[in-house]
Scaffold this active site. Structure first.
Site, mmCIF file in Angstrom:
data_model
loop_
_atom_site.group_PDB
_atom_site.id
_atom_site.type_symbol
_atom_site.label_atom_id
_atom_site.label_comp_id
_atom_site.label_asym_id
_atom_site.label_seq_id
_atom_site.Cartn_x
_atom_site.Cartn_y
_atom_site.Cartn_z
ATOM 1 N N GLU A 48 2.845 9.598 13.873
ATOM 2 C CA GLU A 48 3.076 10.517 14.989
ATOM 3 C C GLU A 48 4.045 11.627 14.561
ATOM 4 O O GLU A 48 3.837 12.804 14.854
ATOM 5 C CB GLU A 48 3.663 9.721 16.165
ATOM 6 C CG GLU A 48 4.030 10.540 17.367
ATOM 7 C CD GLU A 48 5.034 9.792 18.255
ATOM 8 O OE1 GLU A 48 5.119 8.549 18.181
ATOM 9 O OE2 GLU A 48 5.757 10.478 18.997
ATOM 10 N N ASP A 52 2.853 15.473 14.468
ATOM 11 C CA ASP A 52 3.583 16.447 15.268
ATOM 12 C C ASP A 52 3.836 17.725 14.463
ATOM 13 O O ASP A 52 3.700 18.835 14.981
ATOM 14 C CB ASP A 52 4.906 15.811 15.717
ATOM 15 C CG ASP A 52 5.813 16.781 16.436
ATOM 16 O OD1 ASP A 52 5.522 17.088 17.602
ATOM 17 O OD2 ASP A 52 6.794 17.245 15.831
ATOM 18 N N ASP A 121 1.164 10.283 22.115
ATOM 19 C CA ASP A 121 1.691 9.899 20.804
ATOM 20 C C ASP A 121 0.564 9.514 19.849
ATOM 21 O O ASP A 121 0.596 9.858 18.663
ATOM 22 C CB ASP A 121 2.642 8.697 20.942
ATOM 23 C CG ASP A 121 3.904 9.060 21.721
ATOM 24 O OD1 ASP A 121 4.146 10.262 21.949
ATOM 25 O OD2 ASP A 121 4.649 8.129 22.105
ATOM 26 N N GLU A 124 -1.141 12.508 18.350
ATOM 27 C CA GLU A 124 -0.375 13.066 17.225
ATOM 28 C C GLU A 124 -0.537 12.208 15.977
ATOM 29 O O GLU A 124 -0.687 12.722 14.866
ATOM 30 C CB GLU A 124 1.105 13.175 17.604
ATOM 31 C CG GLU A 124 1.377 14.274 18.626
ATOM 32 C CD GLU A 124 2.857 14.510 18.859
ATOM 33 O OE1 GLU A 124 3.265 15.678 18.902
ATOM 34 O OE2 GLU A 124 3.613 13.523 19.013
#
Lengths: 232, 232
Positions: A48, A52, A121, A124
């Site tokens: 994640e 991101d 989450d 990502e």
């Protein structure tokens, strides 16, 4: 998370993982590794973190290229609005991500499968996994494919900032009066474009166009805030 | 900013720009466009925004791959330490970036050329410019080349967080006593490695190694904080 579901996901993404473990890890919630005595790094938290950053660059570049005169503050704002939890959850629904995630039993009981943050989450993490499994260009293609409608319809705006309200706040600080003037309409009735100018104490400070009057006003407010550097 | 200086920069970066305007814009401070009645978007602010995202992904991936068991909080922390103003200024000095930037006269008078933030921003803009001029893989190669020593020598640590202090704060919160035990030394006198274990009320909570005793203690504290998820 069945094999069928992973296949379904790959089909939706139009991408086949070389390393299936990465895909599975992207869909493993921390509650699952905690309950099963696995190492923490086997959950999707680290992916994640990576995803991101991939997303930040791809969406950042999108706004950089599509708003060639906007200042850094405006670009940062639009990007933040496009990758916040609400926005990511919206995108994750296209992939039915919530159903694909492996949870611990306790987390399921407490409603984890329906938590927006968990799907956001995982999206990502999925992006991080694609990046590692292939390369940046591939991840970019998939991200832009997933986000295309969302970005082109300026959906990120509706999730978030109300530029008119923000403009109003700024106007009040300097005791000025804001006025929106509809200056033009173009196109046929079923596909009109509205043009609005925004005046502060009779000085023209922003222009906007949009498919509704309201949208053209929001755009005018955004334009004014951008010019004044009041985004950040 | 002379043509010679641009050539010097390209040589240092081992990269020749296809679009020289991008390189020039990366080195144009906002004070220059303000004084010369140019549009604001002709300064390096927007490229800085883009470069920041490129850098975030490249350095993020570096830590992801080099600390395969660290949690997201620890990775985020190390990355933040590597791309903060101090760190970027440190890197920018390798390129003599400060001398290459175009400023307005007012900014020069007020000492702008020596401001750390200006060089740090220009370095991010330069990275953004390379990304746009070529592609992600090229930008990544150049970033890792510029940051290699800095990252491999763990220089980012010295710029920033004192893990021992942070650990001590956490220990006090739970009224526990932290104790560092040097458990082993390896290697010849001129190239020793020290191994330290960290105990909280006699429970082993972290291990660290380093080229000095102090470094091994810092690493043990970092390890303990990482395991406890106390980074964020």
């Amino acid at each position: 998370m069945s094999k069928d579901h992973l296949k379904y996901l790959e089909k939706k993404l139009n991408y086949n993982f070389k390393n299936r473990e990465l895909l599975e890890r992207a869909l493993t919630h921390s509650s699952f590794v905690n309950e099963n005595n696995m190492e923490f790094y086997e959950c999707n938290e680290r992916l994640e973190y990576l995803g991101d950053a991939v997303l930040g660059l791809v969406i950042g570049e999108y706004f950089y290229k599509n708003f060639p005169e906007d200042r850094e503050g405006s670009l940062t704002k639009m990007r933040a609005e496009s990758v916040n939890e609400k926005a990511l959850f919206f995108i994750s629904k296209k992939l039915n991500l919530g159903d694909a995630i492996k949870f611990g039993k306790g987390e399921i009981k407490s409603g984890g499968r329906n938590r927006e943050s968990t799907s956001a989450d995982a999206l990502e993490a999925l992006i991080g996994a694609i990046y590692l499994d292939s390369n940046f260009e591939n991840a970019k293609k998939i991200i832009l494919y997933l986000f295309q409608d969302f970005l082109e319809r300026d959906s990120y705006k509706s999730f978030n900032i109300d530029f008119k309200t923000k403009l109003q706040e700024e106007a009040q600080k300097s005791s000025k009066k804001a006025e929106y003037k509809l200056v033009r309409e173009e196109g046929p009735d079923n596909n009109k474009t509205f043009f609005t100018e925004l005046y502060l104490d009779e000085a023209l400070v922003g222009k906007g166009k949009g498919k509704t009057k309201k949208e053209s006003q929001q755009e005018a407010a955004r334009d004014a805030l951008n010019r004044s550097g009041k985004f950040v």
